[in-house]
Design a protein around this motif. Structure first.
Motif, PDB file in Angstrom:
ATOM      1  N   VAL A 153      21.391 -32.900  10.058  1.00  0.00           N
ATOM      2  CA  VAL A 153      20.784 -31.767   9.369  1.00  0.00           C
ATOM      3  C   VAL A 153      19.352 -31.620   9.866  1.00  0.00           C
ATOM      4  N   ILE A 154      18.902 -30.404  10.039  1.00  0.00           N
ATOM      5  CA  ILE A 154      17.469 -30.204  10.286  1.00  0.00           C
ATOM      6  C   ILE A 154      16.893 -29.322   9.185  1.00  0.00           C
ATOM      7  N   ALA A 155      15.789 -29.806   8.618  1.00  0.00           N
ATOM      8  CA  ALA A 155      15.099 -29.016   7.592  1.00  0.00           C
ATOM      9  C   ALA A 155      13.775 -28.566   8.206  1.00  0.00           C
ATOM     10  N   GLY A 181      11.950 -30.239  10.242  1.00  0.00           N
ATOM     11  CA  GLY A 181      11.859 -30.746  11.616  1.00  0.00           C
ATOM     12  C   GLY A 181      10.636 -31.601  11.885  1.00  0.00           C
ATOM     13  N   GLN A 182       9.858 -31.910  10.855  1.00  0.00           N
ATOM     14  CA  GLN A 182       8.585 -32.614  11.100  1.00  0.00           C
ATOM     15  C   GLN A 182       8.753 -34.115  11.331  1.00  0.00           C
ATOM     16  N   SER A 183       9.905 -34.629  11.040  1.00  0.00           N
ATOM     17  CA  SER A 183      10.194 -36.011  11.434  1.00  0.00           C
ATOM     18  C   SER A 183      11.176 -36.006  12.598  1.00  0.00           C
ATOM     19  N   ASP A 230      21.164 -26.386  10.804  1.00  0.00           N
ATOM     20  CA  ASP A 230      19.944 -25.861  10.204  1.00  0.00           C
ATOM     21  C   ASP A 230      20.228 -25.404   8.776  1.00  0.00           C
ATOM     22  N   ILE A 231      19.542 -26.001   7.808  1.00  0.00           N
ATOM     23  CA  ILE A 231      19.773 -25.631   6.406  1.00  0.00           C
ATOM     24  C   ILE A 231      18.675 -24.722   5.848  1.00  0.00           C
ATOM     25  N   ASN A 232      17.791 -24.275   6.744  1.00  0.00           N
ATOM     26  CA  ASN A 232      16.659 -23.473   6.274  1.00  0.00           C
ATOM     27  C   ASN A 232      17.047 -22.073   5.813  1.00  0.00           C
ATOM     28  N   ILE A 246      -0.344 -34.582   2.358  1.00  0.00           N
ATOM     29  CA  ILE A 246       0.579 -34.944   3.436  1.00  0.00           C
ATOM     30  C   ILE A 246       0.092 -34.300   4.728  1.00  0.00           C
ATOM     31  N   ALA A 247      -0.137 -35.102   5.721  1.00  0.00           N
ATOM     32  CA  ALA A 247      -0.471 -34.642   7.061  1.00  0.00           C
ATOM     33  C   ALA A 247      -1.492 -33.515   7.053  1.00  0.00           C
ATOM     34  N   ASP A 248      -1.227 -32.490   7.867  1.00  0.00           N
ATOM     35  CA  ASP A 248      -2.155 -31.370   7.980  1.00  0.00           C
ATOM     36  C   ASP A 248      -1.447 -30.069   7.590  1.00  0.00           C
ATOM     37  N   GLY A 267       6.271 -42.663   3.611  1.00  0.00           N
ATOM     38  CA  GLY A 267       6.381 -41.293   3.102  1.00  0.00           C
ATOM     39  C   GLY A 267       5.764 -41.185   1.718  1.00  0.00           C
ATOM     40  N   ASP A 268       5.030 -40.105   1.498  1.00  0.00           N
ATOM     41  CA  ASP A 268       4.334 -39.966   0.215  1.00  0.00           C
ATOM     42  C   ASP A 268       5.278 -39.639  -0.944  1.00  0.00           C
ATOM     43  N   TRP A 269       6.269 -38.784  -0.681  1.00  0.00           N
ATOM     44  CA  TRP A 269       7.143 -38.368  -1.800  1.00  0.00           C
ATOM     45  C   TRP A 269       7.921 -39.544  -2.371  1.00  0.00           C
ATOM     46  N   VAL A 322      24.493 -33.676   1.912  1.00  0.00           N
ATOM     47  CA  VAL A 322      23.209 -32.990   2.065  1.00  0.00           C
ATOM     48  C   VAL A 322      22.442 -33.102   0.748  1.00  0.00           C
ATOM     49  N   VAL A 323      21.140 -33.334   0.853  1.00  0.00           N
ATOM     50  CA  VAL A 323      20.305 -33.288  -0.351  1.00  0.00           C
ATOM     51  C   VAL A 323      20.123 -31.822  -0.710  1.00  0.00           C
ATOM     52  N   THR A 324      20.389 -31.482  -1.967  1.00  0.00           N
ATOM     53  CA  THR A 324      20.211 -30.075  -2.335  1.00  0.00           C
ATOM     54  C   THR A 324      18.974 -29.863  -3.205  1.00  0.00           C
ATOM     55  N   PRO A 363      -3.478 -36.017  10.441  1.00  0.00           N
ATOM     56  CA  PRO A 363      -2.052 -35.918  10.792  1.00  0.00           C
ATOM     57  C   PRO A 363      -1.338 -37.256  10.921  1.00  0.00           C
ATOM     58  N   VAL A 364      -1.646 -38.193  10.092  1.00  0.00           N
ATOM     59  CA  VAL A 364      -0.956 -39.481  10.168  1.00  0.00           C
ATOM     60  C   VAL A 364      -0.544 -39.928   8.768  1.00  0.00           C
ATOM     61  N   TYR A 365       0.439 -40.791   8.733  1.00  0.00           N
ATOM     62  CA  TYR A 365       0.847 -41.375   7.457  1.00  0.00           C
ATOM     63  C   TYR A 365      -0.284 -42.258   6.922  1.00  0.00           C
ATOM     64  N   PRO A 366      -0.316 -42.455   5.612  1.00  0.00           N
ATOM     65  CA  PRO A 366      -1.363 -43.302   5.036  1.00  0.00           C
ATOM     66  C   PRO A 366      -1.243 -44.763   5.480  1.00  0.00           C
ATOM     67  N   THR A 367      -2.339 -45.479   5.298  1.00  0.00           N
ATOM     68  CA  THR A 367      -2.341 -46.932   5.514  1.00  0.00           C
ATOM     69  C   THR A 367      -1.754 -47.620   4.278  1.00  0.00           C
TER      70      THR A 367
HETATM   71  C1  LIG Z   1       1.866 -35.437  12.369  1.00  0.00           C
HETATM   72  C2  LIG Z   1       2.668 -35.739  11.142  1.00  0.00           C
HETATM   73  C3  LIG Z   1       2.059 -36.402  10.088  1.00  0.00           C
HETATM   74  C4  LIG Z   1       2.773 -36.683   8.939  1.00  0.00           C
HETATM   75  N1  LIG Z   1       2.111 -37.290   7.915  1.00  0.00           N
HETATM   76  C5  LIG Z   1       2.785 -37.511   6.754  1.00  0.00           C
HETATM   77  C6  LIG Z   1       2.144 -38.068   5.637  1.00  0.00           C
HETATM   78  O1  LIG Z   1       0.930 -38.339   5.641  1.00  0.00           O
HETATM   79  N2  LIG Z   1       2.873 -38.318   4.535  1.00  0.00           N
HETATM   80  C7  LIG Z   1       4.200 -38.003   4.471  1.00  0.00           C
HETATM   81  O2  LIG Z   1       4.826 -38.216   3.450  1.00  0.00           O
HETATM   82  N3  LIG Z   1       4.828 -37.435   5.498  1.00  0.00           N
HETATM   83  C8  LIG Z   1       4.172 -37.179   6.636  1.00  0.00           C
HETATM   84  N4  LIG Z   1       4.834 -36.598   7.687  1.00  0.00           N
HETATM   85  C9  LIG Z   1       6.275 -36.319   7.580  1.00  0.00           C
HETATM   86  C10 LIG Z   1       6.534 -35.000   6.915  1.00  0.00           C
HETATM   87  O3  LIG Z   1       6.256 -35.105   5.562  1.00  0.00           O
HETATM   88  C11 LIG Z   1       7.962 -34.516   7.107  1.00  0.00           C
HETATM   89  O4  LIG Z   1       7.971 -33.238   6.601  1.00  0.00           O
HETATM   90  C12 LIG Z   1       9.074 -35.270   6.395  1.00  0.00           C
HETATM   91  O5  LIG Z   1       9.088 -36.609   6.724  1.00  0.00           O
HETATM   92  C13 LIG Z   1      10.445 -34.778   6.803  1.00  0.00           C
HETATM   93  O6  LIG Z   1      10.727 -33.535   6.288  1.00  0.00           O
HETATM   94  P1  LIG Z   1      11.330 -32.399   7.208  1.00  0.00           P
HETATM   95  O7  LIG Z   1      11.758 -31.299   6.312  1.00  0.00           O
HETATM   96  O8  LIG Z   1      10.401 -32.056   8.249  1.00  0.00           O
HETATM   97  O9  LIG Z   1      12.655 -33.119   7.759  1.00  0.00           O
HETATM   98  P2  LIG Z   1      13.349 -33.095   9.173  1.00  0.00           P
HETATM   99  O10 LIG Z   1      12.442 -33.590  10.213  1.00  0.00           O
HETATM  100  O11 LIG Z   1      13.967 -31.776   9.404  1.00  0.00           O
HETATM  101  O12 LIG Z   1      14.472 -34.150   8.899  1.00  0.00           O
HETATM  102  C14 LIG Z   1      14.182 -35.511   8.717  1.00  0.00           C
HETATM  103  C15 LIG Z   1      15.464 -36.288   8.473  1.00  0.00           C
HETATM  104  O13 LIG Z   1      16.045 -35.948   7.234  1.00  0.00           O
HETATM  105  C16 LIG Z   1      17.317 -35.366   7.387  1.00  0.00           C
HETATM  106  N5  LIG Z   1      17.360 -34.263   6.407  1.00  0.00           N
HETATM  107  C17 LIG Z   1      16.454 -33.277   6.270  1.00  0.00           C
HETATM  108  N6  LIG Z   1      16.766 -32.513   5.215  1.00  0.00           N
HETATM  109  C18 LIG Z   1      17.887 -33.022   4.697  1.00  0.00           C
HETATM  110  C19 LIG Z   1      18.712 -32.673   3.587  1.00  0.00           C
HETATM  111  N7  LIG Z   1      18.400 -31.627   2.777  1.00  0.00           N
HETATM  112  N8  LIG Z   1      19.791 -33.406   3.354  1.00  0.00           N
HETATM  113  C20 LIG Z   1      20.109 -34.452   4.116  1.00  0.00           C
HETATM  114  N9  LIG Z   1      19.377 -34.846   5.150  1.00  0.00           N
HETATM  115  C21 LIG Z   1      18.278 -34.127   5.441  1.00  0.00           C
HETATM  116  C22 LIG Z   1      17.394 -34.957   8.813  1.00  0.00           C
HETATM  117  O14 LIG Z   1      18.715 -34.972   9.255  1.00  0.00           O
HETATM  118  C23 LIG Z   1      16.552 -35.996   9.481  1.00  0.00           C
HETATM  119  O15 LIG Z   1      17.286 -37.140   9.689  1.00  0.00           O
HETATM  120  C24 LIG Z   1       4.138 -36.312   8.848  1.00  0.00           C
HETATM  121  C25 LIG Z   1       4.746 -35.651   9.903  1.00  0.00           C
HETATM  122  C26 LIG Z   1       4.027 -35.357  11.038  1.00  0.00           C
HETATM  123  C27 LIG Z   1       4.695 -34.626  12.150  1.00  0.00           C
END
Ligand SMILES: Cc1cc2nc3c(=O)[nH]c(=O)nc-3n(C[C@H](O)[C@H](O)[C@H](O)COP(=O)(O)OP(=O)(O)OC[C@H]3O[C@@H](n4cnc5c(N)ncnc54)[C@H](O)[C@@H]3O)c2cc1C
Lengths: 833, 300
Positions: free
Chosen positions: B30-32, B34-36, B53-55, B100-102, B122-124, B165-167, B190-194
């Motif tokens: 799944v892509i939401a 895309g930030q990870s 894509d679930i967007n 979270i990030a920027d 991850g913060d959440w 899928v997480v809904t 743009p980084v995760y916390p320490t």
């Molecule tokens: C530069 C940078 C800095 C960051 N800093 C932080 C930070 O400080 N704190 C923090 O908490 N996060 C941080 N993040 C991560 C950010 O919060 C991401 O948004 C989060 O980790 C993933 O969410 P996403 O929607 O982008 O998921 P995606 O990247 O789209 O997906 C991540 C994973 O989850 C799966 N997935 C996504 N949605 C679902 C769903 N609904 N059901 C089942 N599986 C699913 C995907 O298949 C994939 O494996 C950072 C990211 C970046 C790029």
């Protein structure tokens, strides 16, 4: 970013010196535009998406190159097989180190003796010496195919033991550069001798938004190589590339347009430029593009120099005035010296820093390690030394109980001593460090903070006040290379400017510089506008660099804080030549005497007119006379081209190589920063409570641009001090290859900066300007000083230029367990002085 | 930097997303936001054969409140929560979302993706554990609701089956006289916390703490509920001694590892301090004060 601004003008900076500004034409007729804070000409283009960056360029049949890189820091290549990659759909060819080793000469080495034997090839052939070093390349129709196929290149390595610290490297001895004089006598006379243990200036880099990008075409018909690239010292690159590739230098055509930042780090992209050209040749002359990724940039472009300072001894008189410094410095230049031997001497431009100390003996070594090669990085080579000197000042001050500001005041070179000759023959042109310090102190509210600090200490808080005084020496004399290698065939400094009237009378400027955000188009237009008494809007400045403009010498590039001096003086000289030609033409056409003419803008654009009369001729008509309508022109005017080229020469001598003595650079801009930093007692996080930057770069050609550069350099320096570090593990793996690990500074980390400005015009330059923009890493000095002040009562010695909450936590623990014992030793003597 | 080849499928409904996951098999993701996922793909550390894509699924990005519960759709962006009234009702949600990030990542990244990714930093995963939260998952056999403490099993590992899928995320709105804070220290934006800490306190009166939840982030393979730290406060007065005991217990509960964000010892020290400070802010908020809090950055 709000901030207080103070300005203070120093009209007369210094008494006369031996070396005055030496003629490149008379000063401009007016100074209406130079000195004005006008908005940058290039801004609109850049913020509206009209910038032209190399990656925007597309050529018919263009191919893409992808490098295969070593994952090892040090290893023998035992096998390399490109056959699978070559069969991948879309792949045109591959290159390996072994293959190109037969086609090229190794790059020129600047270093002497043994260093001449280093064989630096654009791809590693037998052995890799740093992680990320390229070993092969894949050339394909698309970037995607190149990336896919690169994964199919098979390389076998036999790992070798890596060397990752300078001290380890020193065990088998490397390049040596002892500096000058002996200090024995002064040490005998000293009232106090302070010995300081190991200090370390960490490795950090610049993080330009745009990484290296190269588009190369080796035309099989002409044998010429065309580069569109963002290398910021194209003349240097050509001089390295031509012999390596076996072409004449005029066969290398280089162009750059807009560049997304450089800070020096792009100077050493020439090995990649060589591979791209060879790839184009192998692909039958098709264009080959390389767009460096961020990880590649972090691993294998260039880092800044890392330096270790050992066995420091400082002799002081009873008032805390430094009499002599003796120390051993080891510079770690990574895997290849490349530009680096220059870094081994460039620090000597600022040998005594901002201080009057007369006796300095630095035993300078440079070593190679299995890390990314280093390259010029904003504040290049001087900042490491200046940081060392600031640490010496602060540590001695703390040890002798003399406050940091007082310690500096007692040791600063005085305003009335300018121009000041340093012990190694450099000449500081002008400056008033004590006044800068007073301004910086006023901006941060130093005296009030002193009181607050005393109160806060009682509550157990760690608050520190710090000063960083630093120099941004500009317009280097390449003759300093001779101090390293007496046979190095270069010296001096030069730049070219071309100002012409085009056929319809447009004023067109070609610059011999490679701007990366410094606003050269604007300041060039200001200078030409003054020379011709027109407006900057009427001056068309060609962006970027192009060998076809013929505006270059072998020194051409943008580095070493110099455009305001070298580039603008060249452009000014060219504008004055054009002015003279226009004047001669107009005198003939208007039947007037040259001295009765004046320049200005009339109803029909820029013109030359007869003072007090209705007779005028505009630029269109003047250009017309020369270019398309020249029948009947008297032979005495046939030399007029309206295409005027001027070469700026700095008035340098070759240094005395034996004594390592001579003037190594022309101007000395100065920065004095002051800050108050609190170290959180519970998290150990340093927090900047207030911060001020005071800058003096002589006459500011454009105060707005100057302030922008000060902000940028301050941010870079704060990032270096608190966040950015190219960290390697013991196996030579770079631990900070992504931004998530390297953590370049972001807006969230930058405190409000207060800004103060002073002008001590340089007596050695056309309009008193000095090069600036590098900033001398002032925040690194300042923050270390403040941390030192905050933690000295806890027994901590700030011995590294990079400090984080984590490292300060460990430092305090170390202090508690007596780990800093012996790090600073003070010997009080009954002195004769 | 290009990802390895993959196919792309846009799901119009949850049912379709689940069906695609089943059809495309183990290599589909799944892509939401895309930030990870995308950073991993471009570095070729992840190579999914297909992206679903679930967007574009309607209803998946709603924020609703009903019957004392906040329901956050899986594709709600961090920035949506930063700017929503949910953040005012439950300050911890705002603290978390805003840091979270920027801006770019917050505009794109989703809460569902964040939990599904289960990054130890991850913060959440940390903030929501301080509240009563559960994750709603949809699969071929319909929906199930999993309490958050059971949802994340290990670093980067959840109970989600491949075809689930997480809904949405359901959060119980804390009672009156309850307040919370999520504090995190990070080096740059743009980084995760320490290290991070989330604290939710429910007060008996001005001084007495009725209930406490204390969660530590970035100092273990998953977020850690510091139960001993909670006990140090539950039913006790919020005085310095007890707060210090809670911070010490939190330090003891942490299982940090050394990395570029900090040494293990330092993270342990830091997380205790964050707990202590979060308790202070949570208590003030529980008493009705409005106190700004959230992420702190090096240097400032
Ligand atoms: C530069 C940078 C800095 C960051 N800093 C932080 C930070 O400080 N704190 C923090 O908490 N996060 C941080 N993040 C991560 C950010 O919060 C991401 O948004 C989060 O980790 C993933 O969410 P996403 O929607 O982008 O998921 P995606 O990247 O789209 O997906 C991540 C994973 O989850 C799966 N997935 C996504 N949605 C679902 C769903 N609904 N059901 C089942 N599986 C699913 C995907 O298949 C994939 O494996 C950072 C990211 C970046 C790029």
């Amino acid at each position: 970013m709000a901030g207080k601004v103070v300005a203070m003008s120093k009209k007369k900076a210094s008494r006369g010196g031996s070396q005055r500004f030496s003629g490149n034409g008379a000063a401009a007729a007016t100074t209406k535009w130079v000195g004005q804070p006008i908005r940058r000409k290039e801004e609109n283009r850049l913020v509206s998406g009209k910038g032209i960056f190399v990656d925007d360029e597309k050529m018919p049949g263009m191919l893409h190159i992808r490098f295969v890189r070593s994952s090892y820091a040090h290893a023998k290549i035992t096998r390399i097989d490109v056959s699978k990659a070559e069969k991948f759909p879309g792949v045109v060819c591959t290159l390996t180190g072994a293959e190109i080793k037969r086609q090229v000469q190794p790059f020129i080495e600047i270093g002497p003796g043994g260093a001449q034997k280093i064989a630096d090839y654009p791809l590693a052939a037998d052995k890799v010496v740093f992680q990320g070093e390229p070993v092969a390349a894949v050339v394909a129709e698309t970037r995607l195919a190149a990336e896919d196929a690169a994964e199919l290149v098979e390389v076998d390595y036999r790992p070798l033991p890596p060397v990752v610290t300078a001290e380890d490297a020193l065990k088998d001895e490397s390049i040596l550069h002892p500096a000058m004089g002996t200090n024995q006598k002064t040490f005998k006379q000293a009232a106090h001798v302070v010995r300081i243990g190991r200090l370390h200036f960490h490795r950090f880099s610049s993080t330009p938004l745009e990484c290296n990008v190269i588009l190369a075409t080796w035309d099989p018909r002409s044998g010429d190589i065309e580069y569109h690239c963002n290398n910021t010292f194209p003349s240097f690159a050509s001089q390295f590339l031509a012999p390596a590739l076996g072409v004449r230098i005029d066969q290398i055509h280089m162009k750059s347009f807009d560049i997304g930042g450089g800070f020096g780090i792009k100077i050493t992209s020439y090995p990649y430029m060589a591979v791209c050209a060879l790839a184009s040749r192998k692909a039958g002359g098709r264009a080959v593009k390389w767009v460096e990724t961020r990880i590649e940039h972090m691993q294998a472009s260039a880092h800044g120099n890392e330096r270790t300072f050992l066995d420091t001894r400082v002799a002081l008189d009873k008032t805390g005035v430094i009499l002599a410094i003796d120390s051993k410095h080891v510079d770690d230049c990574g895997a290849f010296p490349r530009y680096e031997p220059l870094g081994c001497v460039i620090w000597a431009q600022v040998l005594p820093a901002t201080y009057r100390v007369k006796n300095v003996r630095i035993d300078m070594h440079q070593v190679v390690t299995n890390k990314c090669p280093v390259g010029p990085n904003r504040g290049y080579s001087r900042m490491q030394h200046l940081w060392f000197m600031e640490r010496v000042i602060d540590i001695c001050g703390q040890a002798l109980g003399i406050p940091a500001d007082e310690m500096r005041r007692r040791n600063y070179i005085r305003k009335n001593e300018m121009p000041y000759k340093t012990p190694n023959g450099c000449v500081y042109d002008s400056g008033d460090y004590a006044s800068m310090l007073a301004m910086a102190k006023k901006l941060v509210g130093w005296d009030e903070w002193k009181k607050k600090q005393a109160a806060a200490r009682k509550e157990g808080r760690w608050i520190g006040l710090g000063i960083g005084s630093t120099l941004d020496s500009g317009t280097n004399n390449f003759g300093q290379a001779r101090i390293i290698n007496p046979d190095a065939p270069f010296s001096g400094q030069s730049k070219v400017g071309i100002v012409k009237l085009d056929i319809y009378g447009e004023v067109v400027v070609s610059m011999g510089s490679v701007p990366q955000g410094q606003g050269h188009e604007t300041t060039a237009a200001q200078v030409v506008a003054d020379a011709l008494n027109i407006t900057p809007a009427l001056v068309n400045v060609r962006p970027g660099f192009d060998t076809a403009h013929n505006a270059y010498t072998g020194h051409t590039g943008t580095y070493a804080s110099q455009f305001a001096v070298t580039g603008l003086t060249a452009i000014h000289g060219a504008a004055m030549k054009l002015r003279k030609e226009l004047s001669r033409l107009a005198a003939w056409k208007l039947q007037a005497k040259e001295q009765d003419l004046e320049f200005g803008v009339g109803g029909q654009g820029p013109e030359v007119r007869v003072k007090g009369r209705q007779k005028a001729i505009n630029y269109w008509a003047l250009a017309n006379l020369v270019n398309v309508n020249n029948a009947g022109m008297p032979e005495s005017l046939w030399d007029i081209t309206l295409n005027c080229r001027h070469v700026f020469h700095a008035n340098f001598q070759i240094p005395d190589v034996k004594r390592k003595y001579g003037n190594l650079t022309l101007t000395y801009a100065a920065q004095v920063h002051a800050a108050v930093v609190e170290v959180d007692r519970e998290t150990f996080q340093p927090k900047i409570l207030t911060y001020a930057c005071v800058d003096d770069c002589g006459k500011a050609v454009n105060p707005l641009i100057v302030e922008g550069q000060v902000h940028g350099a301050a941010a870079h320096g704060i990032g270096a001090a608190l966040l950015e570090d190219c960290a390697y593990d013991a196996d030579g793996n770079l631990l900070t290859a992504t931004f998530s690990d390297y953590t370049p500074i972001t807006a969230m980390n930058i405190p409000d900066l207060m800004y103060g400005h002073m002008e001590s015009p340089s007596p050695f330059t056309l309009n008193g300007a000095k090069g600036m923009g590098e900033g001398g890493a002032a925040p690194v000095h300042t923050i270390c000083a403040a941390l030192q002040d905050a933690l000295y009562p806890s027994g901590v010695i700030i011995d590294d230029s990079h400090n984080t909450g984590d490292s300060l936590f460990r430092a305090v623990q170390k202090a508690e367990s007596g780990g800093y014992a012996g790090m600073v030793r003070v010997e009080h003597r009954r002195a004769s002085r | 930097m290009y990802a390895a080849p993959f196919s792309y499928h846009r799901a119009a409904s949850l049912q379709e997303a689940v069906k695609l996951l089943q059809e495309l098999g183990e290599e589909a993701r799944v892509i939401a936001g895309g930030q990870s996922l995308i950073p991993l793909m471009k570095m070729r550390m992840a190579r999914p054969a297909a992206l679903i894509d679930i967007n574009f699924i309607s209803g998946l990005s709603d924020i609703q409140t009903s019957k004392g519960e906040l329901r956050i759709g899986a594709t709600v962006r961090h920035a949506d929560l930063e700017n929503s009234s949910a953040g005012t009702t439950i300050p911890i949600v705002h603290d978390c979302a805003a840091g979270i990030a920027d801006v770019q990542v917050r505009n794109q990244g989703t809460i569902g993706g964040s939990l599904a990714e289960a990054d130890p930093s991850g913060d959440w995963g940390t903030a929501l554990l301080a509240l009563e939260s559960s994750v709603i998952c949809a699969g071929p056999d319909g929906q199930r609701t999993v309490p958050l403490e059971d949802f994340i099993k290990d670093a980067y590992t959840t109970v989600l089956a491949h075809n689930e899928v997480v809904t949405a995320i359901q959060v119980k709105i804390p009672p009156k006289h309850s307040g919370g804070a999520h504090l995190a220290f990070k080096r740059s934006a743009p980084v995760y916390p320490t290290a991070s800490a989330s604290v939710q306190l429910t007060m008996e009166d001005h001084h007495m703490c009725k209930d406490a939840r204390i969660v530590l982030g970035c100092v273990g393979l998953t977020a850690i509920r510091a139960k001993e730290a909670e006990k140090a406060l539950q039913g006790k007065a919020l005085e310095e001694k007890n707060v210090r005991a809670a911070a010490d217990a939190a330090r003891a509960a942490a299982e940090p590892q050394s990395d570029m964000r900090g040494s293990a010892d330092y993270k342990r020290l830091l997380v205790g301090t964050l707990v202590k400070r979060a308790i202070g802010i949570a208590a003030r908020r529980a008493r009705g004060e409005s106190v700004p809090a959230g992420h702190e950055y090096a240097g400032r």
